[in-house]
Design an enzyme around this catalytic site. Structure first.
Site, mmCIF file in Angstrom:
data_model
loop_
_atom_site.group_PDB
_atom_site.id
_atom_site.type_symbol
_atom_site.label_atom_id
_atom_site.label_comp_id
_atom_site.label_asym_id
_atom_site.label_seq_id
_atom_site.Cartn_x
_atom_site.Cartn_y
_atom_site.Cartn_z
ATOM 1 N N HIS A 121 -2.448 9.363 3.855
ATOM 2 C CA HIS A 121 -1.191 8.714 3.012
ATOM 3 C C HIS A 121 -0.521 10.005 2.172
ATOM 4 O O HIS A 121 -1.275 10.640 1.370
ATOM 5 C CB HIS A 121 -1.591 7.597 2.430
ATOM 6 N N ASP A 198 -10.463 7.792 -0.377
ATOM 7 C CA ASP A 198 -9.493 6.886 -0.625
ATOM 8 C C ASP A 198 -9.823 5.658 0.360
ATOM 9 O O ASP A 198 -9.702 5.890 1.659
ATOM 10 C CB ASP A 198 -8.121 7.534 -0.048
ATOM 11 N N GLN A 201 -7.470 1.570 2.738
ATOM 12 C CA GLN A 201 -7.131 0.618 4.112
ATOM 13 C C GLN A 201 -8.772 0.325 4.673
ATOM 14 O O GLN A 201 -8.570 -0.677 5.374
ATOM 15 C CB GLN A 201 -6.874 1.589 5.233
ATOM 16 N N LYS A 224 -4.435 -5.167 -1.257
ATOM 17 C CA LYS A 224 -4.893 -4.994 0.079
ATOM 18 C C LYS A 224 -5.907 -6.016 0.635
ATOM 19 O O LYS A 224 -6.247 -6.183 1.876
ATOM 20 C CB LYS A 224 -4.985 -3.687 0.523
ATOM 21 N N CYS A 362 4.370 6.422 5.268
ATOM 22 C CA CYS A 362 3.861 7.172 4.143
ATOM 23 C C CYS A 362 3.040 8.176 4.684
ATOM 24 O O CYS A 362 2.152 8.604 3.981
ATOM 25 C CB CYS A 362 3.395 6.537 2.933
HETATM 26 N N1 7TS Z 1 -4.125 5.525 0.434
HETATM 27 C C1 7TS Z 1 -3.903 4.698 1.894
HETATM 28 C C2 7TS Z 1 -4.667 5.089 2.856
HETATM 29 C C3 7TS Z 1 -2.824 3.816 1.862
HETATM 30 O O1 7TS Z 1 -2.757 3.036 3.022
HETATM 31 C C4 7TS Z 1 -1.995 3.301 0.871
HETATM 32 C C5 7TS Z 1 -0.977 2.442 1.006
HETATM 33 C C6 7TS Z 1 -2.360 4.111 -0.263
HETATM 34 C C7 7TS Z 1 -3.072 5.016 -0.495
HETATM 35 C C8 7TS Z 1 -1.529 3.637 -1.653
HETATM 36 O O2 7TS Z 1 -1.895 2.458 -2.243
HETATM 37 P P1 7TS Z 1 -1.134 1.832 -3.255
HETATM 38 O O3 7TS Z 1 -1.800 0.539 -3.418
HETATM 39 O O4 7TS Z 1 -1.457 2.661 -4.594
HETATM 40 O O5 7TS Z 1 0.307 1.903 -3.177
HETATM 41 N N2 7TS Z 1 -0.582 2.143 2.224
HETATM 42 C C9 7TS Z 1 0.393 1.364 2.498
HETATM 43 C C10 7TS Z 1 0.884 1.147 3.951
HETATM 44 O O6 7TS Z 1 0.228 1.418 4.899
HETATM 45 N N3 7TS Z 1 2.084 0.335 3.942
HETATM 46 O O7 7TS Z 1 2.461 0.067 2.661
HETATM 47 C C11 7TS Z 1 1.521 0.639 1.842
#
Ligand code: 7TS
Length: 404
Positions: A121, A198, A201, A224, A362
């Site tokens: 990401h 990370d 997901q 999530k 992203c």
């Molecule tokens: N890493 C991964 C693998 C992600 O899918 C996401 C967010 C992040 C980091 C960032 O997470 P945050 O909570 O700090 O924003 N992914 C997504 C997505 O797939 N669609 O919207 C956000």
């Protein structure tokens, strides 16, 4: 297996209609929906014991502090960290990654190497590029295959005594690939490199054991996995958290302040400057309790059924191509229909009540690899059903008909 009807009753939003149709929410990889018990915990905090934490002798402050610290213990237990102060509460995955990247700017020198994967990401690419610019370190990338798996043989070639850090996601948000992180961690350790996983997901589907994994850092976002937005955690091994400098200066993270010199607080407070998202952290703990009451093994098995069912139905559609067909996959399906733009498909099926994400998710390097601008992404959760998949397929066929 759990009672799906009962589980769905726990989520008030699943009763609403969108554009006159029952909501079919297949954008779980972006954020999950929230059970009533978690929503109630937020309302309870603000209604009954709202106060700042760690700084008051009064009853409300003590109640809020205990609830906040109890949530940390629940998170510690969930991830099987050996010490509660190895759990740093953050605003989410992005915050956790940036905290480590910032810390490593003092630990890296010119010529050192950082390895990331092609499946990352943007939040797991950009902070490392910024770190490399600052330190003169080099960024290396583990390439991916057409199936969306990492080329582990190339990873072996990239590793050397210059490798200081390896950063990989546990599950790819764009393709759903479950990466072989234990193998990655063990190989990186042979060269003395630290590993950050990370888990943004992975954590909605898998219960990670950070001690068994033996990673240096593991980070995720509460939103999530049925928790609130703007809160998350990063696990760090004690020795590594001690090596890293604080990320932000402010209240809560100090031991003593004079204008001549400040000494920092012990872990975990060194990394928790300022008033945190107190209600959010409490809600995070309640969300973990809720998901554990269903059981992560059951969740994974049920979502796997949904994934197989939807994959078969989608594969039967003419000119539809699924991206990401790795052997080990979480319940995420990215696809395109030849000649049609993902955005158009997403907009039409939204009119029929179906929520999916369209675009590059992203993860532009993955889209560049497949030479496409983006995909339609359907991502499932344990509260989804096969009947909803049928509605989605029906809507998709209507969209294809209209657009062709
Ligand atoms: N890493 C991964 C693998 C992600 O899918 C996401 C967010 C992040 C980091 C960032 O997470 P945050 O909570 O700090 O924003 N992914 C997504 C997505 O797939 N669609 O919207 C956000």
């Amino acid at each position: 297996m759990f009672d799906i009807k009962k589980v769905r009753e726990d989520f008030p939003i699943l009763n609403r209609k969108v554009n006159g149709k029952p909501l079919v929410y297949f954008d779980n990889a972006a954020t999950s929906q929230k059970p009533q018990v978690m929503i109630d915990a937020l309302v309870d905090y603000y209604s009954n014991y709202n106060a700042n934490i760690h700084r008051g002798v009064h009853t409300l402050s003590q109640e809020a502090t205990s609830a906040y610290e109890e949530a940390r213990l629940k998170i510690q237990k969930h991830f099987n960290a050996s010490k509660s102060y190895e759990i740093i509460l953050t605003s989410g995955t992005t915050h956790g990654i940036n905290m480590v990247a910032n810390g490593f700017s003092d630990l890296l020198s010119k010529g050192d190497e950082i390895i990331v994967s092609a499946l990352e990401h943007h939040s797991n690419i950009v902070p490392w590029q910024m770190l490399c610019e600052k330190t003169g370190a080099l960024l290396k990338v583990i390439p991916m295959t057409l199936k969306g798996e990492l080329e582990m043989a190339v990873f072996d070639e990239l590793l050397s005594s210059k490798t200081k850090l390896v950063f990989v996601n546990h599950v790819s948000n764009a393709l759903g690939t479950i990466n072989p992180i234990k193998q990655i961690i063990d190989k990186a350790h042979e060269f003395g490199a630290a590993v950050l996983i990370d888990g943004a997901q992975a954590t909605p589907h898998i219960k990670p054991d950070v001690q068994a994994l033996d990673c240096e850092f593991y980070t995720c976002s509460a939103h999530k996995l049925c928790g609130p937005t703007g809160v998350g955690m990063i696990y760090g091994k004690e020795e590594w958290l001690n090596k890293l400098p604080p990320y932000q200066g402010g209240g809560e993270m100090i031991s003593e302040v004079t204008f001549e010199k400040t000494t920092y607080a012990d872990l975990p407070h060194k990394f928790e400057a300022g008033t945190p998202n107190i209600a959010g952290v409490i809600g995070f703990g309640v969300a973990l309790d809720y998901m554990n009451s269903i059981g992560f093994d059951q969740i994974a098995a049920y979502e796997d059924e949904l994934l197989t069912y939807a994959t078969e139905k989608l594969n039967a559609i003419d000119k539809l191509l699924i991206y990401g067909t790795s052997q080990k996959k979480a319940a995420v399906i990215s696809f395109n229909v030849e000649g049609l733009h993902p955005y158009d498909i997403g907009s039409i099926i939204d009119k029929l009540g179906i929520a999916v994400r369209t675009g590059h998710h992203c993860a532009q390097p993955i889209m560049d690899y497949y030479k496409i601008p983006g995909t339609v992404r359907a991502s499932f959760s344990f509260y989804n059903t096969k009947e909803e998949i049928d509605l989605f397929i029906e809507a998709l066929l209507r969209a294809i008909n209209m657009l062709s």
